[in-house]
Design a protein around this motif. Structure first.
Motif, PDB file in Angstrom:
ATOM      1  N   UNK A 164      -2.479  -1.813 -62.773  1.00 42.30           N
ATOM      2  CA  UNK A 164      -3.430  -0.804 -63.240  1.00 42.30           C
ATOM      3  C   UNK A 164      -2.695   0.482 -63.619  1.00 42.30           C
ATOM      4  N   UNK A 165      -1.703   0.865 -62.827  1.00 35.75           N
ATOM      5  CA  UNK A 165      -0.936   2.074 -63.128  1.00 35.75           C
ATOM      6  C   UNK A 165      -0.194   1.946 -64.453  1.00 35.75           C
ATOM      7  N   UNK A 166       0.331   0.764 -64.743  1.00 32.43           N
ATOM      8  CA  UNK A 166       0.991   0.534 -66.029  1.00 32.43           C
ATOM      9  C   UNK A 166       0.014   0.691 -67.184  1.00 32.43           C
ATOM     10  N   UNK A 167      -1.219   0.252 -66.988  1.00 31.63           N
ATOM     11  CA  UNK A 167      -2.228   0.400 -68.033  1.00 31.63           C
ATOM     12  C   UNK A 167      -2.645   1.849 -68.214  1.00 31.63           C
ATOM     13  N   UNK A 168      -2.680   2.612 -67.098  1.00 32.16           N
ATOM     14  CA  UNK A 168      -2.930   4.057 -67.207  1.00 32.16           C
ATOM     15  C   UNK A 168      -1.840   4.701 -68.053  1.00 32.16           C
ATOM     16  N   UNK A 169      -0.601   4.340 -67.761  1.00 29.95           N
ATOM     17  CA  UNK A 169       0.529   4.890 -68.507  1.00 29.95           C
ATOM     18  C   UNK A 169       0.442   4.553 -69.981  1.00 29.95           C
ATOM     19  N   UNK A 170       0.082   3.304 -70.289  1.00 29.51           N
ATOM     20  CA  UNK A 170      -0.001   2.880 -71.683  1.00 29.51           C
ATOM     21  C   UNK A 170      -1.111   3.617 -72.435  1.00 29.51           C
ATOM     22  N   UNK A 171      -2.238   3.844 -71.750  1.00 30.97           N
ATOM     23  CA  UNK A 171      -3.382   4.477 -72.402  1.00 30.97           C
ATOM     24  C   UNK A 171      -3.264   5.992 -72.477  1.00 30.97           C
ATOM     25  N   UNK A 172      -2.726   6.606 -71.398  1.00 27.20           N
ATOM     26  CA  UNK A 172      -2.677   8.071 -71.322  1.00 27.20           C
ATOM     27  C   UNK A 172      -1.349   8.534 -70.738  1.00 27.20           C
ATOM     28  N   UNK A 173      -0.273   8.367 -71.457  1.00 25.53           N
ATOM     29  CA  UNK A 173       1.020   8.812 -70.928  1.00 25.53           C
ATOM     30  C   UNK A 173       1.074  10.307 -70.662  1.00 25.53           C
ATOM     31  N   UNK A 174       0.202  11.068 -71.305  1.00 21.83           N
ATOM     32  CA  UNK A 174       0.179  12.510 -71.085  1.00 21.83           C
ATOM     33  C   UNK A 174      -0.264  12.876 -69.677  1.00 21.83           C
ATOM     34  N   UNK A 175      -0.898  11.940 -68.975  1.00 21.95           N
ATOM     35  CA  UNK A 175      -1.372  12.216 -67.624  1.00 21.95           C
ATOM     36  C   UNK A 175      -0.353  11.850 -66.552  1.00 21.95           C
ATOM     37  N   UNK A 176       0.782  11.274 -66.949  1.00 22.36           N
ATOM     38  CA  UNK A 176       1.763  10.772 -65.988  1.00 22.36           C
ATOM     39  C   UNK A 176       3.077  11.531 -66.125  1.00 22.36           C
ATOM     40  N   UNK A 177       3.396  12.345 -65.128  1.00 20.72           N
ATOM     41  CA  UNK A 177       4.672  13.067 -65.115  1.00 20.72           C
ATOM     42  C   UNK A 177       5.794  12.178 -64.599  1.00 20.72           C
ATOM     43  N   UNK A 178       5.484  11.350 -63.608  1.00 20.73           N
ATOM     44  CA  UNK A 178       6.442  10.409 -63.010  1.00 20.73           C
ATOM     45  C   UNK A 178       5.665   9.168 -62.609  1.00 20.73           C
ATOM     46  N   UNK A 179       6.364   8.046 -62.581  1.00 21.86           N
ATOM     47  CA  UNK A 179       5.742   6.789 -62.196  1.00 21.86           C
ATOM     48  C   UNK A 179       6.537   6.164 -61.058  1.00 21.86           C
ATOM     49  N   UNK A 180       5.830   5.743 -60.013  1.00 20.73           N
ATOM     50  CA  UNK A 180       6.438   4.998 -58.910  1.00 20.73           C
ATOM     51  C   UNK A 180       5.731   3.654 -58.812  1.00 20.73           C
TER      52      UNK A 180
END
Length: 313
Positions: A119-135
């Motif tokens: 789900x987090x990967x899909x968030x990143x794909x849809x709205x990368x502007x909302x993700x400063x860092x990914x774990x």
């Protein structure tokens, strides 16, 4: 009512360490989140058949310096059915996005485990502007969504009465330690209160209907599509992966480390997929070092995006 778990039920227990419970009124329905601390935001995303309690041993280590928000997704261990929500992986990602926006968190450090990592990967794909860092801890990725071992869950979701039978057997704590339940996801027994909160909600009809929709929506097409966006994400990524994971082999962490431009692997040892349950201190240390490195002066040389391979057991 079978669409809502009673607040007095063991199924509704949430550890006070998660912070204050908030009910977000979203177009898809009511979404509980747990909010603690202040500072740069970290958002925690759990996976199938667990809930925000997964992060109860992690959040206290960071809430003194960061604002920590754990989302209670409708993934089968939730307390209020979301009968009108899209519970496919993209729909669940939209719930995470909506929570981030509703709370006005801005770019966040996004932390995902198991199917919550997908789900987090899909968030990143849809709205990368909302993700400063990914774990990403051990999680579904690429064609491994879901792992083939869990095909039985898809069959159960499509077979009349099968999920009801599963809900009955999951009331028995010894059953939860079997490989078909949580036995291979966590190497150690999960404490009773958290285990009850994971296993008991699916006994409610409305919750069971939600998890049926969530399970039947799992499909590798979504993670494969998200993977095509990884090269465009230039922000830091930590892969805090359980060495020897039965469901998410090391090769997936290594593949992710290649596909993300700024990624590193930290191996979590003696742990199943649920590293927040099995090895919280190792996971805390890996995340803490990762976050602290982002505060280093730009003149510092960057760390290698790869770690050494895990030792053979």
């Amino acid at each position: 009512m079978t669409n809502t778990i009673s607040p007095q039920s063991p199924a509704a227990w949430r550890d006070p360490a998660l912070g204050a419970r908030r009910e977000l009124a979203l177009p898809q329905g009511t979404l509980p989140v747990f909010d603690s601390g202040s500072g740069d935001p970290i958002v925690f995303v759990h996976g199938l058949l667990v809930n925000a309690n997964l992060w109860r041993k992690i959040i206290p280590a960071f809430s003194g310096e960061y604002r920590c928000v754990a989302i209670d997704l409708p993934f089968g261990s939730h307390t209020t059915a979301m009968t009108d929500a899209d519970l496919t992986p993209p729909g669940l990602a939209e719930l995470v996005i909506a929570a981030i926006e509703e709370l006005d968190l801005g770019p966040v450090t996004l932390v995902g485990n198991d199917s919550g990592g997908a789900v987090s990967q899909l968030v990143l794909a849809a709205r990368p502007d909302l993700v400063a860092r990914l774990v990403l801890t051990s999680c579904d990725a690429y064609e491994n969504f879901p792992p083939s071992f869990f095909d039985y869950l898809g069959l159960a979701a499509r077979t009349p009465g099968a999920l009801t039978s599963l809900a009955v057997t999951m009331r028995l704590r010894p059953v939860r330690r079997l490989p078909i339940a949580y036995g291979w996801l966590a190497r150690r027994p999960i404490d009773r209160a958290a285990s009850d909160s994971y296993a008991l909600p699916v006994g409610a009809k409305g919750i069971r209907a939600d998890v049926r929709r969530a399970i039947t929506g799992l499909d590798r097409q979504y993670t494969l599509s998200a993977a095509r966006t990884f090269a465009d994400f230039k922000n830091p990524v930590l892969l805090a992966w359980s060495a020897g994971d039965r469901f998410f082999p090391e090769r997936y962490a290594e593949r992710l480390a290649v596909d993300f431009p700024d990624a590193r692997i930290e191996w979590i040892h003696d742990s199943g997929t649920f590293s927040p349950e099995d090895q919280p201190e190792q996971l805390i240390q890996a995340i803490r070092v990762f976050l602290n490195d982002q505060k280093s002066p730009p003149s510092n040389p960057p760390k290698s995006p790869k770690s050494v391979p895990p030792p053979k057991s």
